[in-house]
Design a protein around this motif. Structure first.
Motif, PDB file in Angstrom:
ATOM      1  N   LEU A   1      61.502  23.788   9.282  1.00 30.63           N
ATOM      2  CA  LEU A   1      61.821  24.902  10.170  1.00 30.63           C
ATOM      3  C   LEU A   1      60.731  25.966  10.098  1.00 30.63           C
ATOM      4  O   LEU A   1      60.279  26.492  11.126  1.00 30.63           O
ATOM      5  CB  LEU A   1      63.180  25.509   9.799  1.00 30.63           C
ATOM      6  N   ALA A   2      60.267  26.282   8.901  1.00 30.19           N
ATOM      7  CA  ALA A   2      59.198  27.276   8.736  1.00 30.19           C
ATOM      8  C   ALA A   2      57.905  26.800   9.386  1.00 30.19           C
ATOM      9  O   ALA A   2      57.213  27.573  10.057  1.00 30.19           O
ATOM     10  CB  ALA A   2      58.976  27.564   7.252  1.00 30.19           C
ATOM     11  N   GLU A   3      57.573  25.514   9.213  1.00 35.20           N
ATOM     12  CA  GLU A   3      56.365  24.985   9.834  1.00 35.20           C
ATOM     13  C   GLU A   3      56.443  25.062  11.352  1.00 35.20           C
ATOM     14  O   GLU A   3      55.473  25.410  12.028  1.00 35.20           O
ATOM     15  CB  GLU A   3      56.123  23.543   9.387  1.00 35.20           C
ATOM     16  N   ARG A   4      57.596  24.739  11.910  1.00 34.46           N
ATOM     17  CA  ARG A   4      57.779  24.813  13.362  1.00 34.46           C
ATOM     18  C   ARG A   4      57.650  26.254  13.842  1.00 34.46           C
ATOM     19  O   ARG A   4      57.052  26.534  14.873  1.00 34.46           O
ATOM     20  CB  ARG A   4      59.136  24.237  13.761  1.00 34.46           C
ATOM     21  N   ARG A   5      58.216  27.170  13.088  1.00 34.94           N
ATOM     22  CA  ARG A   5      58.144  28.590  13.443  1.00 34.94           C
ATOM     23  C   ARG A   5      56.693  29.075  13.443  1.00 34.94           C
ATOM     24  O   ARG A   5      56.272  29.795  14.346  1.00 34.94           O
ATOM     25  CB  ARG A   5      58.973  29.400  12.442  1.00 34.94           C
ATOM     26  N   ILE A   6      55.918  28.671  12.447  1.00 32.49           N
ATOM     27  CA  ILE A   6      54.506  29.055  12.385  1.00 32.49           C
ATOM     28  C   ILE A   6      53.742  28.482  13.580  1.00 32.49           C
ATOM     29  O   ILE A   6      52.925  29.171  14.198  1.00 32.49           O
ATOM     30  CB  ILE A   6      53.873  28.599  11.054  1.00 32.49           C
ATOM     31  N   GLU A   7      54.008  27.219  13.914  1.00 28.66           N
ATOM     32  CA  GLU A   7      53.359  26.604  15.074  1.00 28.66           C
ATOM     33  C   GLU A   7      53.692  27.377  16.349  1.00 28.66           C
ATOM     34  O   GLU A   7      52.813  27.608  17.185  1.00 28.66           O
ATOM     35  CB  GLU A   7      53.790  25.148  15.220  1.00 28.66           C
ATOM     36  N   ASP A   8      54.951  27.766  16.514  1.00 22.25           N
ATOM     37  CA  ASP A   8      55.358  28.529  17.699  1.00 22.25           C
ATOM     38  C   ASP A   8      54.662  29.884  17.745  1.00 22.25           C
ATOM     39  O   ASP A   8      54.241  30.332  18.815  1.00 22.25           O
ATOM     40  CB  ASP A   8      56.880  28.724  17.727  1.00 22.25           C
TER      41      ASP A   8
END
Length: 74
Positions: free
Chosen positions: A45-52
């Motif tokens: 979830l954190a990785e996806r948030r950073i990508e966004d």
């Protein structure tokens, strides 16, 4: 149903643990997954948030705004 291959050393350790305790290898696999899945979900979830954020699909909110919104100032 889940089937997975483990490295030989890990398979041996799991088998030894199961034999010594009288529990099944499946029991310990379930325990390990249950203990670790929350952390995995948080990381992804954190990785996806950073990508966004990097792609401009999301934005941040300053802490001061959050604190003011929830009347947490001071």
């Amino acid at each position: 149903m889940l089937a997975l291959r483990l490295p030989e050393e890990l398979e041996q350790r799991l088998a030894a643990l199961a034999q010594e305790t009288g529990r099944s290898k499946s029991f310990y696999a379930r325990e390990a997954i249950a203990a670790y899945i929350d952390d995995l979900e948080d990381v992804y979830l954190a990785e996806r948030r950073i990508e966004d954020l990097r792609a401009g699909r999301s934005h941040t909110i300053p802490l001061s705004e959050v604190m003011a919104e929830y009347d947490l100032d001071d």
